[in-house]
Design a protein around this motif. Structure first.
Motif, PDB file in Angstrom:
ATOM      1  N   ARG C  42      69.588  35.237  66.789  1.00  0.00           N
ATOM      2  CA  ARG C  42      68.581  34.873  65.796  1.00  0.00           C
ATOM      3  C   ARG C  42      69.186  34.514  64.449  1.00  0.00           C
ATOM      4  O   ARG C  42      68.450  34.299  63.484  1.00  0.00           O
ATOM      5  N   PHE C  43      70.513  34.500  64.335  1.00  0.00           N
ATOM      6  CA  PHE C  43      71.121  34.175  63.038  1.00  0.00           C
ATOM      7  C   PHE C  43      70.652  32.784  62.598  1.00  0.00           C
ATOM      8  O   PHE C  43      70.740  31.810  63.353  1.00  0.00           O
ATOM      9  N   ALA C  44      70.137  32.723  61.363  1.00  0.00           N
ATOM     10  CA  ALA C  44      69.353  31.552  60.956  1.00  0.00           C
ATOM     11  C   ALA C  44      70.181  30.277  60.870  1.00  0.00           C
ATOM     12  O   ALA C  44      69.688  29.193  61.169  1.00  0.00           O
ATOM     13  N   CYS C  47      70.042  28.334  64.109  1.00  0.00           N
ATOM     14  CA  CYS C  47      68.803  27.886  64.767  1.00  0.00           C
ATOM     15  C   CYS C  47      67.826  27.254  63.790  1.00  0.00           C
ATOM     16  O   CYS C  47      66.730  26.866  64.188  1.00  0.00           O
ATOM     17  N   CYS C  48      68.198  27.145  62.537  1.00  0.00           N
ATOM     18  CA  CYS C  48      67.280  26.625  61.514  1.00  0.00           C
ATOM     19  C   CYS C  48      68.002  25.526  60.737  1.00  0.00           C
ATOM     20  O   CYS C  48      68.781  25.807  59.823  1.00  0.00           O
ATOM     21  N   PRO C  50      67.066  23.324  58.457  1.00  0.00           N
ATOM     22  CA  PRO C  50      66.921  23.236  56.995  1.00  0.00           C
ATOM     23  C   PRO C  50      67.819  24.247  56.265  1.00  0.00           C
ATOM     24  O   PRO C  50      68.371  23.941  55.210  1.00  0.00           O
ATOM     25  N   ASP C 185      66.541  34.115  51.489  1.00  0.00           N
ATOM     26  CA  ASP C 185      65.137  34.499  51.597  1.00  0.00           C
ATOM     27  C   ASP C 185      64.991  35.339  52.860  1.00  0.00           C
ATOM     28  O   ASP C 185      65.192  34.836  53.962  1.00  0.00           O
ATOM     29  N   PRO C 186      64.660  36.622  52.722  1.00  0.00           N
ATOM     30  CA  PRO C 186      64.559  37.481  53.912  1.00  0.00           C
ATOM     31  C   PRO C 186      63.561  36.946  54.938  1.00  0.00           C
ATOM     32  O   PRO C 186      63.696  37.237  56.126  1.00  0.00           O
ATOM     33  N   ALA C 187      62.585  36.164  54.479  1.00  0.00           N
ATOM     34  CA  ALA C 187      61.641  35.600  55.447  1.00  0.00           C
ATOM     35  C   ALA C 187      62.292  34.508  56.284  1.00  0.00           C
ATOM     36  O   ALA C 187      61.748  34.080  57.281  1.00  0.00           O
ATOM     37  N   VAL C 188      63.455  34.056  55.836  1.00  0.00           N
ATOM     38  CA  VAL C 188      64.197  33.065  56.617  1.00  0.00           C
ATOM     39  C   VAL C 188      65.285  33.744  57.449  1.00  0.00           C
ATOM     40  O   VAL C 188      65.414  33.498  58.652  1.00  0.00           O
ATOM     41  N   THR C 189      66.056  34.610  56.800  1.00  0.00           N
ATOM     42  CA  THR C 189      67.222  35.196  57.488  1.00  0.00           C
ATOM     43  C   THR C 189      66.933  36.547  58.127  1.00  0.00           C
ATOM     44  O   THR C 189      67.768  37.073  58.853  1.00  0.00           O
ATOM     45  N   GLY C 190      65.770  37.099  57.839  1.00  0.00           N
ATOM     46  CA  GLY C 190      65.408  38.356  58.482  1.00  0.00           C
ATOM     47  C   GLY C 190      65.998  39.582  57.817  1.00  0.00           C
ATOM     48  O   GLY C 190      65.821  40.702  58.317  1.00  0.00           O
ATOM     49  N   TRP C 193      69.623  42.179  52.834  1.00  0.00           N
ATOM     50  CA  TRP C 193      70.894  42.811  52.478  1.00  0.00           C
ATOM     51  C   TRP C 193      72.009  41.792  52.367  1.00  0.00           C
ATOM     52  O   TRP C 193      72.279  41.051  53.282  1.00  0.00           O
ATOM     53  N   ASN C 262      70.203  42.944  63.892  1.00  0.00           N
ATOM     54  CA  ASN C 262      69.462  44.103  63.379  1.00  0.00           C
ATOM     55  C   ASN C 262      70.349  44.903  62.435  1.00  0.00           C
ATOM     56  O   ASN C 262      71.040  45.820  62.841  1.00  0.00           O
ATOM     57  N   GLY C 263      70.354  44.540  61.176  1.00  0.00           N
ATOM     58  CA  GLY C 263      71.164  45.242  60.187  1.00  0.00           C
ATOM     59  C   GLY C 263      72.166  44.317  59.532  1.00  0.00           C
ATOM     60  O   GLY C 263      72.698  44.623  58.463  1.00  0.00           O
TER      61      GLY C 263
END
Lengths: 349, 349, 349
Positions: C42-44, C47-48, C50, C185-190, C193, C262-263
């Motif tokens: 899931r690392f942005a 897979c993202c 933009p 942006d945590p909403a992008v990278t999850g 931290w 996760n972390g």
């Protein structure tokens, strides 16, 4: 809370709360190929570029359910990591086709909250919107889910469940941008049957069966970046209720939709998900079959129509007798899915 | 007949009948990646763009067998949904390379029909052509298949089986458009051996073995949109002859061809399928091995040649002793596939 | 030796020997989709699109571990077809991002050779470089492997093992070309931290578990064109030490890295593999979990930093107590992987 996060519990939600979900996801031709290999979908718009162009689209769109599962998957770490069960869907609409290269984001708004009498769990209603990185919305739906509390003693900010329509009225259906009727050739779409050929009340056995194997459901669920533990942690689930991991419900929806090609070859884009429940769990080894009932029909213009369909999936049971409820009105144990949706279909010209 | 269709039975066919098969399929880089992951193919032309361009092609073509399986898969709902067995292939030629973005269609013509003496089944001979949406043919082959009758009492319009060549003569082989000889570098293709290095009668053990697992053969078969029930309906097949689903024969062909890289690294495009039989069924759990025999050689020009190869696949049996027939001349039970094909190989310059 | 080849044995190697490995491999969006479906990453950045562009890259690069496994896979037929065990990695650096359409080649140089006292086996140290078809290096690492001798009596040209650094010093880390810090942006990278939020000595349980199934590890390993027999030949391995095929160690690395989201959601590109050992074998059915320890931190500029992480993977054992060694200092039997690597992470601005 450590850096790894533990997801939200019931008492963490508030009505009106907006949650943007990580990670945005750029879908590609690679995802389209995997979706096809995982589901066996044969609907022509999704696998035949010339047909998609003849229908006014720039190219084959990604399968609507790939879009749905991708958006749904993003919500899992925030909404349902501590879920007991995914209870239902309602008021879902597909708003724009998604093409390879588009990036999908998901954002949810909490609509309602209700604690169960046991104070261990409760229900969250949430509306999720999937949109492109450009901001264009592609999908909007409500689901409700039973979620654990972290602390039974914690207060829950209860808020009335939303008033949900029994189904999306046909006036609210959105025809995919640019789509137009194209000549239908059964040698292309696999079916001569158009909108006029289906009658309300008609039932169709989709005949074929598709076994679900461990690796297949997990590849699919990872493709959707859905991280719910019940699908992956064999070590834990071996000791759980089913003795093994549970198949993500979306996998069952996709297989049933794919099987529905047998009898609904000209069903094109999914326009709405009116309602849906995963009434029994599916596990690897089950063979999924499906049948459909025409619940309603709507004209969307001189060339296009919509069918409202009930799509029922079963496990290890043929569907020629359209299994659904027992004498007491409960879903039979062999029924996995009871889904109500609108699908676009061309009219005779 | 309901909308779902039940496929054609023996009495539904007529010699000369032409059947266009749904659904055309646009193949992409995603399909190429899946084909590679499913077969482990290492032939350089298919996975190394610079090599393909050095050989005069615009880019890496899709694997010839991916093309074959895709075309074959389209014919299943019309030709072999009610098949007892796929009996053989003959007179198959590859006519043009297929590239990501190309859309494949399939059309078949019934060549011959013969009812079996039990009147329950009979044999259909059919020629299938795969072509691009532009109309350009890419593949042409004959197969014959044993098909059930819907009604034993029904009349069958018998027609003499076609006269099939034992193999495609080398004059009829089609060199892929644009293809030219390129310098061969063993560090690129994995092999120093060229056309001159192979002798008629030579046998090659391809050494490695590849187990076939449930999910792998089903992902492949769905990728080809092949809907034959015997590959997918676990619920029914558990009670069947093998006690489980049968692996699509094309999966075995692809695995054997992939294994043949060990010893045939410079074998390039498949030019023809002369003959082929799936002599025993393969099921998940079997480990496929393979060996080849050089049956003939042909010059295709000063730089290019062709090898006519017998490709034999076995299950759970090493091939160092080239297993094939028993003392009575029947295929050994461990033999899965006996295939006769032409493959292009460069000559020393 | 027949045309199929049997790989190199210990006595075939010489210090200084350079081996170019077949087959170069063009990676595509299809491979990226498969890698995601196989690992659930899931690392942005990967897979993202933009986000990748906001970070100064032309598009989403292919996962660093997909690159590693692809290069590694190419070395197998030459280096480790006759291997007993892959003993370790060291001094690995990622030198440039790889994008869909790039073609990867691999070349290795033998660094050292040591015969074991039993004279049946010995150890080969080798440095492998992965590079694009343009010649640009993308990856460079040392591994050592225990290899069988063809003939116990044969002489081995022993050469001193190389002097390997315990870890890659931070000055030698290469920041991917064009990469710059982008707003996080945590909403992008999850994850909220950043580099400053991690402390040396900090341990993170990555919480989730991922079961490994037969088809999944084999699809992955074939995707990497890794032909090691121990992963595929069920017929032989059923009679072997583990009673079944062994999972390619790289599959475990990829799953552990994926779980570490996760972390460590803001961990971006892998910059170096300092050291690594597959301390116990993984087989299908095992559930992989993982935990990380921050071993060191380095500033790479005003906006970018690196974390040196120990990544430990276990099977069928939760990681909340960070399992690693027993009282005698040996790896616990539940530990699969002990990996030491540098990863890039943005700093607060």
């Amino acid at each position: 809370m450590g850096k790894a996060g533990t997801g939200n519990f019931l008492e963490d939600f508030r009505a009106g709360q907006e949650i943007r979900h990580a990670t945005p996801r750029t879908l590609t031709e690679g995802d389209a190929a995997l979706y096809l290999a995982l589901t066996g979908s044969r609907f022509a718009q999704g696998c035949c570029e010339p047909l998609a162009r003849a229908a006014g689209l720039p190219r084959s769109p990604l399968d609507d359910l790939l879009v749905f599962h991708t958006v749904f998957g993003k919500t899992v770490p925030d909404m349902s990591l501590n879920a007991v069960a995914n209870l239902g869907y309602a008021d879902g609409r597909f708003l724009a086709p998604v093409y390879p290269g588009d990036t999908l984001e998901a954002v949810s708004t909490v609509l309602g909250l209700k604690e169960n009498s046991n104070r261990q769990t409760g229900i969250v209603w949430v509306r999720t919107t999937g949109r492109k990185a450009t901001g264009e919305p592609v999908l909007d739906y409500v689901r409700w889910v039973m979620v654990r509390k972290r602390d039974a003693a914690a207060a829950v900010a209860e808020a009335a469940p939303p008033d949900l329509p029994a189904f999306v009225p046909s006036e609210r259906l959105v025809i995919p941008q640019g789509l137009r009727a194209a000549p239908v050739d059964p040698a292309v779409t696999g079916s001569p049957w158009l909108w006029e050929d289906y009658e309300v009340g008609e039932r169709i056995d989709h005949v074929d069966g598709m076994g679900v194997m461990e690796s297949e459901h997990r590849l699919a669920t990872r493709l959707y970046q859905n991280t719910a533990r019940v699908h992956f942690n064999d070590h834990v689930e071996k000791a759980g209720r089913l003795g093994r991991t549970i198949v993500y419900g979306g996998v069952v929806i996709s297989l049933a939709r794919s099987l529905s090609f047998n009898g609904l070859g000209n069903a094109q884009n999914i326009l709405a998900i009116n309602a849906g429940r995963h009434v029994n769990p599916c596990v690897a080894g089950d063979t999924v079959r499906a049948w459909s009932e025409v619940l309603a029909k709507a004209e969307l213009g001189p060339d296009l129509g919509a069918l409202r369909l009930r799509l029922v999936a079963t496990r290890d049971r043929p569907c020629r007798d359209f299994p659904l409820l027992d004498a007491a009105g409960r879903h039979l144990p062999e029924v996995l899915l009871d889904l109500d949706y609108w699908v676009l279909m061309q009219r005779r010209r």
